[in-house]
Design an enzyme around this catalytic site. Sequence first.
Site, PDB file in Angstrom:
ATOM      1  N   HIS A  77     -29.458 -93.023 -47.406  1.00  0.00           N
ATOM      2  CA  HIS A  77     -30.564 -93.317 -48.296  1.00  0.00           C
ATOM      3  C   HIS A  77     -30.596 -94.741 -48.746  1.00  0.00           C
ATOM      4  O   HIS A  77     -29.582 -95.160 -48.981  1.00  0.00           O
ATOM      5  CB  HIS A  77     -30.577 -92.368 -49.600  1.00  0.00           C
ATOM      6  CG  HIS A  77     -31.470 -92.171 -50.429  1.00  0.00           C
ATOM      7  ND1 HIS A  77     -31.750 -93.126 -51.473  1.00  0.00           N
ATOM      8  CD2 HIS A  77     -32.581 -91.395 -50.618  1.00  0.00           C
ATOM      9  CE1 HIS A  77     -32.755 -92.781 -52.209  1.00  0.00           C
ATOM     10  NE2 HIS A  77     -33.380 -91.551 -51.633  1.00  0.00           N
ATOM     11  N   ASP A  93     -21.542 -91.030 -51.211  1.00  0.00           N
ATOM     12  CA  ASP A  93     -23.054 -90.548 -52.080  1.00  0.00           C
ATOM     13  C   ASP A  93     -22.946 -89.072 -51.838  1.00  0.00           C
ATOM     14  O   ASP A  93     -23.114 -88.549 -50.939  1.00  0.00           O
ATOM     15  CB  ASP A  93     -24.112 -91.335 -51.073  1.00  0.00           C
ATOM     16  CG  ASP A  93     -25.236 -90.769 -51.990  1.00  0.00           C
ATOM     17  OD1 ASP A  93     -25.654 -89.890 -52.515  1.00  0.00           O
ATOM     18  OD2 ASP A  93     -26.317 -91.499 -51.576  1.00  0.00           O
ATOM     19  N   GLN A 134     -26.700 -85.199 -51.830  1.00  0.00           N
ATOM     20  CA  GLN A 134     -27.110 -83.814 -51.321  1.00  0.00           C
ATOM     21  C   GLN A 134     -25.825 -83.124 -50.546  1.00  0.00           C
ATOM     22  O   GLN A 134     -26.054 -82.184 -49.985  1.00  0.00           O
ATOM     23  CB  GLN A 134     -27.694 -84.393 -49.798  1.00  0.00           C
ATOM     24  CG  GLN A 134     -28.881 -85.275 -50.050  1.00  0.00           C
ATOM     25  CD  GLN A 134     -30.205 -84.555 -50.820  1.00  0.00           C
ATOM     26  OE1 GLN A 134     -30.295 -83.220 -50.834  1.00  0.00           O
ATOM     27  NE2 GLN A 134     -31.034 -85.203 -51.349  1.00  0.00           N
ATOM     28  N   LYS A 159     -30.747 -82.802 -58.824  1.00  0.00           N
ATOM     29  CA  LYS A 159     -30.684 -82.075 -57.531  1.00  0.00           C
ATOM     30  C   LYS A 159     -29.908 -80.797 -57.659  1.00  0.00           C
ATOM     31  O   LYS A 159     -29.553 -80.119 -56.741  1.00  0.00           O
ATOM     32  CB  LYS A 159     -30.147 -82.986 -56.280  1.00  0.00           C
ATOM     33  CG  LYS A 159     -31.256 -84.206 -56.109  1.00  0.00           C
ATOM     34  CD  LYS A 159     -30.666 -84.923 -55.005  1.00  0.00           C
ATOM     35  CE  LYS A 159     -31.357 -86.283 -54.929  1.00  0.00           C
ATOM     36  NZ  LYS A 159     -32.671 -86.354 -54.698  1.00  0.00           N
ATOM     37  N   CYS A 182     -36.946 -92.228 -48.332  1.00  0.00           N
ATOM     38  CA  CYS A 182     -36.299 -93.521 -48.431  1.00  0.00           C
ATOM     39  C   CYS A 182     -35.112 -93.664 -47.746  1.00  0.00           C
ATOM     40  O   CYS A 182     -33.678 -93.672 -47.953  1.00  0.00           O
ATOM     41  CB  CYS A 182     -35.659 -93.104 -50.069  1.00  0.00           C
ATOM     42  SG  CYS A 182     -36.980 -92.754 -51.064  1.00  0.00           S
TER      43      CYS A 182
HETATM   44  N1  C6P Z   1     -33.075 -88.387 -52.527  1.00  0.00           N
HETATM   45  C1  C6P Z   1     -35.224 -87.107 -51.704  1.00  0.00           C
HETATM   46  O1  C6P Z   1     -36.119 -86.381 -51.504  1.00  0.00           O
HETATM   47  P1  C6P Z   1     -31.823 -90.180 -57.266  1.00  0.00           P
HETATM   48  O2  C6P Z   1     -33.201 -90.753 -57.077  1.00  0.00           O
HETATM   49  O3  C6P Z   1     -31.006 -91.483 -58.051  1.00  0.00           O
HETATM   50  O4  C6P Z   1     -31.736 -89.195 -58.001  1.00  0.00           O
HETATM   51  O5  C6P Z   1     -31.009 -90.248 -55.952  1.00  0.00           O
HETATM   52  C2  C6P Z   1     -31.087 -91.040 -54.972  1.00  0.00           C
HETATM   53  C3  C6P Z   1     -30.187 -90.601 -53.735  1.00  0.00           C
HETATM   54  C4  C6P Z   1     -29.155 -91.205 -53.250  1.00  0.00           C
HETATM   55  N2  C6P Z   1     -28.584 -90.589 -52.097  1.00  0.00           N
HETATM   56  C5  C6P Z   1     -29.257 -89.588 -51.397  1.00  0.00           C
HETATM   57  C6  C6P Z   1     -28.583 -88.968 -50.131  1.00  0.00           C
HETATM   58  C7  C6P Z   1     -30.403 -89.002 -51.836  1.00  0.00           C
HETATM   59  O6  C6P Z   1     -30.907 -87.790 -51.143  1.00  0.00           O
HETATM   60  C8  C6P Z   1     -30.912 -89.508 -53.010  1.00  0.00           C
HETATM   61  C9  C6P Z   1     -32.327 -89.027 -53.519  1.00  0.00           C
HETATM   62  C10 C6P Z   1     -34.297 -87.631 -52.894  1.00  0.00           C
HETATM   63  O7  C6P Z   1     -34.522 -87.247 -50.261  1.00  0.00           O
HETATM   64  C11 C6P Z   1     -35.449 -88.724 -53.547  1.00  0.00           C
HETATM   65  S1  C6P Z   1     -35.738 -90.117 -52.589  1.00  0.00           S
END
Ligand code: C6P
Length: 412
Positions: free
Chosen positions: A123, A200, A203, A226, A366
């Site tokens: 991401h 990370d 997910q 999430k 993203c």
């Molecule tokens: N992915 C998706 O729709 P934040 O935005 O800080 O809560 O998380 C960022 C982030 C970092 N790593 C991974 C693997 C992610 O999936 C995400 C967030 C969302 O896939 C929003 S773009």
Amino acid sequence: MDNNINDFSGDFPVLDQQVNDERLVYLDNAATAQRPRQVIKALTDFYEQDNANVHRGVHTLAERATKDYEDARQKVQVFINAPAAHDVIFTKGCTDSLNLIAATYGEQNIKPGDEIVISIMEHHSNLIPWQQLAKKKQAVLKYIELTADGELDLADAKHKITDKTKIVAVTHASNVMGTVTPLKELVAIAHQHGAVIVGDGAQAVPHMPVNVQDLDVDFYAFSGHKMMSPMGIGVLYGKADLLRAMPPYQYGGEMINDVHRDQSTWADIPFKFEAGTQNIAGAVGLGAAVDYLSHVGMKNIQRKEQSLVNYVLPQLIAIPDVQVYGPQLPQKHTGVISFNIKGLHPHDVATALDMDGVAVRAGHHCAQPLMEELGVTATARASFYFYNTKEDADQLIKAINETKEFFNIGTI
Ligand code: C6P
């Protein structure tokens, strides 16, 4: 289908509605999950009964709010099996946690010629901080590639991680392909070469048991929203010796030990990294979300999602003109499934599915370098959570078939 933990409908008020005259089927859980009543109540209770700033006052409300906030930290500690509560830093979210590591550990430790290794499925939040750090420090950014079926290529990782590698930063589960990476093996490889490794977990933590001590990961980042907490709260786990050696991320109230005209000293972890008034209610909500998830059981959640994927993925793959990206085997998937319908833009697909009540995300998620690798600019993405049902999966498949019919796909 495993029906053991099937009916959560009463706990999620937002799911109990119709959109476009159809039953709402919420399949955008990878973007953000829905909140159960228990989390909403914890927030309301906090604001109605305990609201005060933390670690500052001696009055009763301040003491209650401080206890609520620190209790939440302990709940997170137990949930991910961190050695101590002070290893858990509250942040704004996963993005903030990853930027924190790059801006502190990275700034302090990366020198010209050093190597930072990430994977091509990252991401942007686990890519751009390292890309920019590498540019600034004249370091080299390397990408671990994918196998033919969309998994992280461990052989390539062994080749890319060398004695010059100082940081490895890899997702635990892909937000595009639902691939779970071999994080524990990557940790071992990184450590053999003396590098630190960042996981990370955005997910992963909401969907499977995560044990940071068993993984032996140095840093691990995730977002609360999430996993059903309020937005604007997240976690950075770090090994205490590393966190203690790092400079602060931001300066201000509550992160100090002593401040004088010309110099200041810093508080111990975790407070060194929590400058200013924090998202206290968010942390309390995250604690309630952890309680909820622990009550359901992370193994049960993982099993339920696996049974949903076992049910829906083969049906999706079998639809003519539908392409699924990443692993085609259900057992290699989390509840995240990216797909395209031949000849249709994913935004049109998502709009058409919404007409049938089905909420999916469309776009590059993203993860533009991954999109380039997959040879597409965007995909549609259905992402399941444990409160989804077989009926939700049926409605998705029906809506995809109706979308194809509406656009005459496969009929000419
Ligand atoms: N992915 C998706 O729709 P934040 O935005 O800080 O809560 O998380 C960022 C982030 C970092 N790593 C991974 C693997 C992610 O999936 C995400 C967030 C969302 O896939 C929003 S773009």
